[in-house]
Design an enzyme around this catalytic site. Structure first.
Site, PDB file in Angstrom:
ATOM      1  N   ASN A 165       0.852  -1.184   0.000  1.00 55.22           N
ATOM      2  CA  ASN A 165       0.000   0.000   0.000  1.00 55.22           C
ATOM      3  C   ASN A 165       0.891   1.238   0.000  1.00 55.22           C
ATOM      4  OD1 ASN A 165      -2.236   1.671   0.189  1.00 55.22           O
ATOM      5  ND2 ASN A 165      -2.679   1.185   2.335  1.00 55.22           N
TER       6      ASN A 165
ATOM      7  N   HIS B 279       0.958   5.360   1.317  1.00 59.60           N
ATOM      8  CA  HIS B 279       0.293   6.223   2.286  1.00 59.60           C
ATOM      9  C   HIS B 279       0.971   7.592   2.290  1.00 59.60           C
ATOM     10  CE1 HIS B 279      -2.025   7.159   5.886  1.00 59.60           C
ATOM     11  NE2 HIS B 279      -0.926   7.687   6.390  1.00 59.60           N
TER      12      HIS B 279
ATOM     13  N   ASP C 295      -0.638  -5.309   6.671  1.00 60.08           N
ATOM     14  CA  ASP C 295      -0.971  -6.345   7.662  1.00 60.08           C
ATOM     15  C   ASP C 295      -2.386  -6.086   8.178  1.00 60.08           C
ATOM     16  OD1 ASP C 295      -0.783  -4.280   9.487  1.00 60.08           O
ATOM     17  OD2 ASP C 295       0.977  -5.058  10.533  1.00 60.08           O
TER      18      ASP C 295
ATOM     19  N   GLY D 207      -3.523  -4.383  10.614  1.00 65.35           N
ATOM     20  CA  GLY D 207      -3.805  -3.075  11.192  1.00 65.35           C
ATOM     21  C   GLY D 207      -4.059  -2.005  10.132  1.00 65.35           C
ATOM     22  N   THR D 208      -4.317  -0.794  10.618  1.00 65.65           N
ATOM     23  CA  THR D 208      -4.498   0.334   9.703  1.00 65.65           C
ATOM     24  C   THR D 208      -3.168   1.062   9.561  1.00 65.65           C
ATOM     25  OG1 THR D 208      -6.780   0.590  10.424  1.00 65.65           O
ATOM     26  CG2 THR D 208      -5.798   2.475   9.305  1.00 65.65           C
ATOM     27  N   ASP D 209      -2.520   0.866   8.413  1.00 62.63           N
ATOM     28  CA  ASP D 209      -1.238   1.526   8.108  1.00 62.63           C
ATOM     29  C   ASP D 209      -0.134   1.154   9.104  1.00 62.63           C
ATOM     30  OD1 ASP D 209      -2.642   2.802   6.040  1.00 62.63           O
ATOM     31  OD2 ASP D 209      -3.168   4.493   7.313  1.00 62.63           O
TER      32      ASP D 209
END
Ligand code: GRF
Length: 203
Positions: free
Chosen positions: A109, A111, A143, A145-147
């Site tokens: 991802n 960010h 993974d 979690g968020t970021d």
């Protein structure tokens, strides 16, 4: 076209997707975008993919009774294209268990902040509000979690005194596109390994 097979997931304008498409036009890049998926219709990201002659698919949460069913449908849709890497490029959904079981370690991802600073949906606004002088962008392995996943690559961007969210985000996105395209190419050409929180590109 040879190279690593990449499925890209988008929710918006898709300029990060476009950077990958442009980079992959070079035969030496080492990766090819084989399909583009989205969580909604009518977005420029899908139009870009269609203009590039790529297969597209849409997986909407609202078409499923349960979030898990959506996650399984997204997993199957991606898996059908046999990707070596899946790239979330402005994809505004958190994936679930089945997706991560299938693509963990090869789902990345991008960010718009220097993680772990300013995770979440409003990274640029939060960085500006905090008053940091340097921010940037992060490409990371997703993974649960968020970021929170292991960092693969980062680039810094200076904050100007007169920046607003739009101006700062625009400059971050310039850095982000180059970082994402460069990182995906390096991963495709050189391979990568993940050891705990440490991601290493190269053999
Ligand atoms: C990027 O800054 C991404 O990090 C954030 O949304 C933006 C997506 O831009 N989550 P685009 O759709 O690739 O133009």
């Amino acid at each position: 076209m040879p190279g690593a097979r990449v499925v890209v997931l988008v929710s918006g304008t898709g300029t990060n997707l476009q950077a990958l498409l442009d980079a992959a036009a070079d035969p030496g890049y080492g990766a090819q975008v084989v399909a583009v998926g989205a969580d909604r219709d009518g977005i420029e990201g899908l139009a870009r993919a269609q203009r590039a002659g790529l297969p597209v698919f849409t997986c909407r949460v609202t078409d499923h009774q349960e979030r898990e069913a959506w996650d399984s449908a997204l997993t199957s849709a991606c898996a059908g294209f046999q990707p070596d890497l899946v790239v979330s490029a402005g994809f505004l959904k958190l994936v679930g268990k089945s997706f991560l079981e299938r693509f963990g370690g090869r789902f990345i991802n991008t960010h718009p902040s220097l993680l772990p600073a300013f995770p979440g949906m409003n990274a640029v606004r939060d960085a500006l509000a905090y008053g940091v002088k340097v921010t940037g962008c992060t490409v990371f392995m997703v993974d649960e979690g968020t970021d929170t996943g292991p960092v693969i690559a980062q680039e810094t961007v200076r904050v100007s005194d007169d920046d607003d969210v739009a101006a700062l985000h625009e400059r971050i996105k310039v850095a982000e596109r180059a970082l994402l395209a460069g990182t995906v190419g390096r991963m495709a050409r050189e391979g990568w390994s993940v050891d705990g929180r440490k991601v290493r590109i190269g053999r």
